[in-house]
Design a protein around this motif. Structure first.
Motif, PDB file in Angstrom:
ATOM      1  N   ASP A   2      23.850  -4.899  -6.737  1.00 17.82           N
ATOM      2  CA  ASP A   2      23.860  -3.817  -7.715  1.00 17.82           C
ATOM      3  C   ASP A   2      22.516  -3.120  -7.809  1.00 17.82           C
ATOM      4  O   ASP A   2      22.289  -2.302  -8.704  1.00 17.82           O
ATOM      5  N   ASN A   3      21.590  -3.414  -6.889  1.00 17.15           N
ATOM      6  CA  ASN A   3      20.247  -2.869  -6.894  1.00 17.15           C
ATOM      7  C   ASN A   3      19.933  -2.299  -5.515  1.00 17.15           C
ATOM      8  O   ASN A   3      20.365  -2.868  -4.507  1.00 17.15           O
ATOM      9  N   VAL A   4      19.193  -1.199  -5.467  1.00 17.06           N
ATOM     10  CA  VAL A   4      18.845  -0.621  -4.163  1.00 17.06           C
ATOM     11  C   VAL A   4      17.945  -1.549  -3.363  1.00 17.06           C
ATOM     12  O   VAL A   4      17.858  -1.442  -2.136  1.00 17.06           O
ATOM     13  N   ASN A   5      17.283  -2.477  -4.041  1.00  9.00           N
ATOM     14  CA  ASN A   5      16.470  -3.491  -3.373  1.00  9.00           C
ATOM     15  C   ASN A   5      17.158  -4.841  -3.534  1.00  9.00           C
ATOM     16  O   ASN A   5      17.098  -5.444  -4.609  1.00  9.00           O
ATOM     17  N   PRO A   6      17.823  -5.346  -2.495  1.00 10.60           N
ATOM     18  CA  PRO A   6      18.551  -6.604  -2.645  1.00 10.60           C
ATOM     19  C   PRO A   6      17.645  -7.800  -2.895  1.00 10.60           C
ATOM     20  O   PRO A   6      18.122  -8.856  -3.328  1.00 10.60           O
ATOM     21  N   ASN A   7      16.348  -7.630  -2.632  1.00 13.85           N
ATOM     22  CA  ASN A   7      15.394  -8.722  -2.852  1.00 13.85           C
ATOM     23  C   ASN A   7      14.726  -8.668  -4.220  1.00 13.85           C
ATOM     24  O   ASN A   7      13.890  -9.518  -4.530  1.00 13.85           O
ATOM     25  N   ALA A   8      15.091  -7.685  -5.022  1.00 13.86           N
ATOM     26  CA  ALA A   8      14.524  -7.588  -6.361  1.00 13.86           C
ATOM     27  C   ALA A   8      14.941  -8.783  -7.211  1.00 13.86           C
ATOM     28  O   ALA A   8      16.039  -9.332  -7.038  1.00 13.86           O
ATOM     29  N   VAL A   9      14.082  -9.162  -8.123  1.00 12.62           N
ATOM     30  CA  VAL A   9      14.356 -10.333  -8.962  1.00 12.62           C
ATOM     31  C   VAL A   9      15.641 -10.157  -9.756  1.00 12.62           C
ATOM     32  O   VAL A   9      16.409 -11.117  -9.954  1.00 12.62           O
ATOM     33  N   ASN A  10      15.898  -8.943 -10.217  1.00 10.14           N
ATOM     34  CA  ASN A  10      17.082  -8.702 -11.051  1.00 10.14           C
ATOM     35  C   ASN A  10      18.287  -8.213 -10.247  1.00 10.14           C
ATOM     36  O   ASN A  10      19.298  -7.803 -10.828  1.00 10.14           O
ATOM     37  N   ALA A  11      18.214  -8.214  -8.914  1.00 11.92           N
ATOM     38  CA  ALA A  11      19.360  -7.798  -8.092  1.00 11.92           C
ATOM     39  C   ALA A  11      20.460  -8.842  -8.184  1.00 11.92           C
ATOM     40  O   ALA A  11      20.216 -10.044  -8.054  1.00 11.92           O
ATOM     41  N   LYS A  12      21.679  -8.372  -8.392  1.00 12.01           N
ATOM     42  CA  LYS A  12      22.812  -9.285  -8.555  1.00 12.01           C
ATOM     43  C   LYS A  12      23.857  -9.028  -7.474  1.00 12.01           C
ATOM     44  O   LYS A  12      24.179  -7.878  -7.160  1.00 12.01           O
ATOM     45  N   ILE A  13      24.380 -10.107  -6.924  1.00 15.75           N
ATOM     46  CA  ILE A  13      25.431 -10.000  -5.906  1.00 15.75           C
ATOM     47  C   ILE A  13      26.740  -9.569  -6.562  1.00 15.75           C
ATOM     48  O   ILE A  13      27.182 -10.157  -7.554  1.00 15.75           O
ATOM     49  N   LEU A  14      27.351  -8.526  -5.997  1.00 15.22           N
ATOM     50  CA  LEU A  14      28.651  -8.055  -6.485  1.00 15.22           C
ATOM     51  C   LEU A  14      29.813  -8.655  -5.703  1.00 15.22           C
ATOM     52  O   LEU A  14      30.898  -8.849  -6.246  1.00 15.22           O
ATOM     53  N   TRP A  15      29.610  -8.906  -4.418  1.00 15.34           N
ATOM     54  CA  TRP A  15      30.641  -9.524  -3.574  1.00 15.34           C
ATOM     55  C   TRP A  15      29.977  -9.989  -2.279  1.00 15.34           C
ATOM     56  O   TRP A  15      28.843  -9.582  -1.979  1.00 15.34           O
ATOM     57  N   SER A  16      30.661 -10.820  -1.520  1.00 19.16           N
ATOM     58  CA  SER A  16      30.129 -11.285  -0.238  1.00 19.16           C
ATOM     59  C   SER A  16      31.278 -11.488   0.743  1.00 19.16           C
ATOM     60  O   SER A  16      32.429 -11.703   0.347  1.00 19.16           O
ATOM     61  N   TRP A  17      30.935 -11.406   2.034  1.00 20.72           N
ATOM     62  CA  TRP A  17      31.924 -11.522   3.101  1.00 20.72           C
ATOM     63  C   TRP A  17      31.434 -12.470   4.187  1.00 20.72           C
ATOM     64  O   TRP A  17      30.236 -12.558   4.464  1.00 20.72           O
ATOM     65  N   HIS A  18      32.374 -13.127   4.809  1.00 23.36           N
ATOM     66  CA  HIS A  18      32.106 -14.038   5.926  1.00 23.36           C
ATOM     67  C   HIS A  18      32.386 -13.307   7.229  1.00 23.36           C
ATOM     68  O   HIS A  18      33.503 -12.817   7.443  1.00 23.36           O
TER      69      HIS A  18
END
Length: 373
Positions: free
Chosen positions: A98-114
């Motif tokens: 949910d953040n333009v920087n996926p490494n930001a402390v407050n970045a949250k995962i919305l979904w993931s894929w295998h």
């Protein structure tokens, strides 16, 4: 990758290529939502068919890969995840944030894929007619396996907690050593194992790299109402004795496009008689074709005669509830339950074979074999 539909897993059957898939649809979308199941997104919002299964990510990132340089680049472009693959075989997990920087402390995962980079799996077609009359087309390998040959460590595949969509690594060999995981920069990465309190469905979606093992007296990774657990893999009426003619593929199903988790009678037909809870002579009660050092091939024709109806099931090094440890097991999840708080599985060892409810622990991990929808 999503030409034929969306899913939580995509097969990349050719290395050295570039792929893409939509980043705005969770799993297989609205078709995977069961309103009575109290499904959630990563934020804990309740999902319903009428409200859809869309997300709006701002970035993407590789969480881990079990082969170095399997995934060389990951980017989010025009609401699609774009992936540049190397020439290796293996598995990777990619998340959107949910953040333009996926490494930001407050970045949250919305979904993931295998991403499953393997040769296109073969299919074994057979009938479970002795019990249900249901016809199945079953993959020739475990979900996450890059080979289907008996005795090879790469035939083990990945492991899953019952009802969850995200995979966990075990070992790529039979020496018992844990698979080394890497990030996009070839630095070692880790899957975490939590022995704290169970998580909500939403919390596990936002932490796909954490295997919520619970404690020795905690049966489930999920602290939501146990009544909703039965919906997670789309077989709410299936039990150890009831095998519906059809099951659904849910938004949490870990299988690739066009596949879903196998129901219980897929494995029950391997037995010569009814239930065999435990016995030291595996060949007496089951249709065994060959026994290998780390697995067995079973006839799945119901008679033990048809050489074209054979399925190989390897033993697999799985994480157990002691965080980080590995144990060798032939534990295969089904989409069925055993009662309200137990998962129904097919489990075998080379010393004996049996059907059992795996100590009533949804928090355990096991292998998954996919069937055609």
């Amino acid at each position: 990758m999503d030409t034929e539909g969306t899913s939580n897993c995509y097969i990349a059957d050719r290395g050295g290529k570039s792929y893409s898939f939509t980043a705005t649809i969770m799993g297989n979308g609205v078709d995977g939502i069961i309103d009575n199941g109290e499904f959630e997104d990563a934020m804990g919002n309740k999902l319903a068919k009428v409200t859809g299964a869309d997300i709006l990510p701002l970035s993407a990132k590789l969480l881990w890969q079990d082969t170095d340089e399997l995934v060389e680049q990951v980017a989010l472009v025009d609401n699609r995840v774009q992936v540049k693959m190397g020439r290796s075989r293996g598995n990777a997990v990619i998340a959107v944030y949910d953040n333009v920087n996926p490494n930001a402390v407050n970045a949250k995962i919305l979904w993931s894929w295998h991403l499953w980079c393997t040769a296109t799996p073969g299919l074994i077609t057979y009938s479970a007619s002795r019990y249900t009359g249901n016809e199945y087309k079953v993959m020739d390998r475990n979900l996450g396996a890059t080979t289907a040959t008996g005795g090879l460590g790469t035939t083990q595949g990945l492991s899953y907690q019952w009802g969850r969509k995200d995979p966990y690594s075990g070992s790529l060999s039979y020496d018992g050593k844990r698979t080394v995981l890497y990030d996009i920069r070839s630095a070692e990465s880790e899957v975490e194992y939590s022995k704290n309190e169970p998580a909500t469905i939403g919390q596990t979606i936002s932490t796909p790299h954490i295997c919520n093992m619970g404690t020795s007296d905690t049966y489930s990774w999920c602290k939501d109402n146990d009544l909703y657990m039965k919906y997670l893999w789309g077989n709410p009426t299936g039990t150890d004795k009831v095998f519906p003619q059809s099951t659904s593929k849910t938004i949490y199903d870990p299988c690739p496009v066009g596949y879903k988790v196998a129901p219980g009678d897929v494995f029950q037909v391997l037995a010569k008689t009814g239930w065999v809870w435990a016995h030291s002579n595996i060949a007496y009660y089951f249709y065994i074709k060959n026994g290998y050092s780390h697995g067995s091939s079973f006839y799945c024709d119901g008679t033990g005669a048809d050489e074209t109806k054979v399925i190989y099931l390897p033993e697999v090094y799985l994480p157990n509830w002691v965080a980080g440890d590995l144990s060798l097991s032939g534990k295969y999840w089904t989409s069925s339950l055993y009662g309200e708080k137990k998962a129904f599985t097919f489990t075998f060892t080379l010393q004996g074979s049996y059907m059992l409810p795996v100590n009533r622990r949804f928090a355990d991990v096991g292998s998954v074999r996919c069937i055609k929808e």
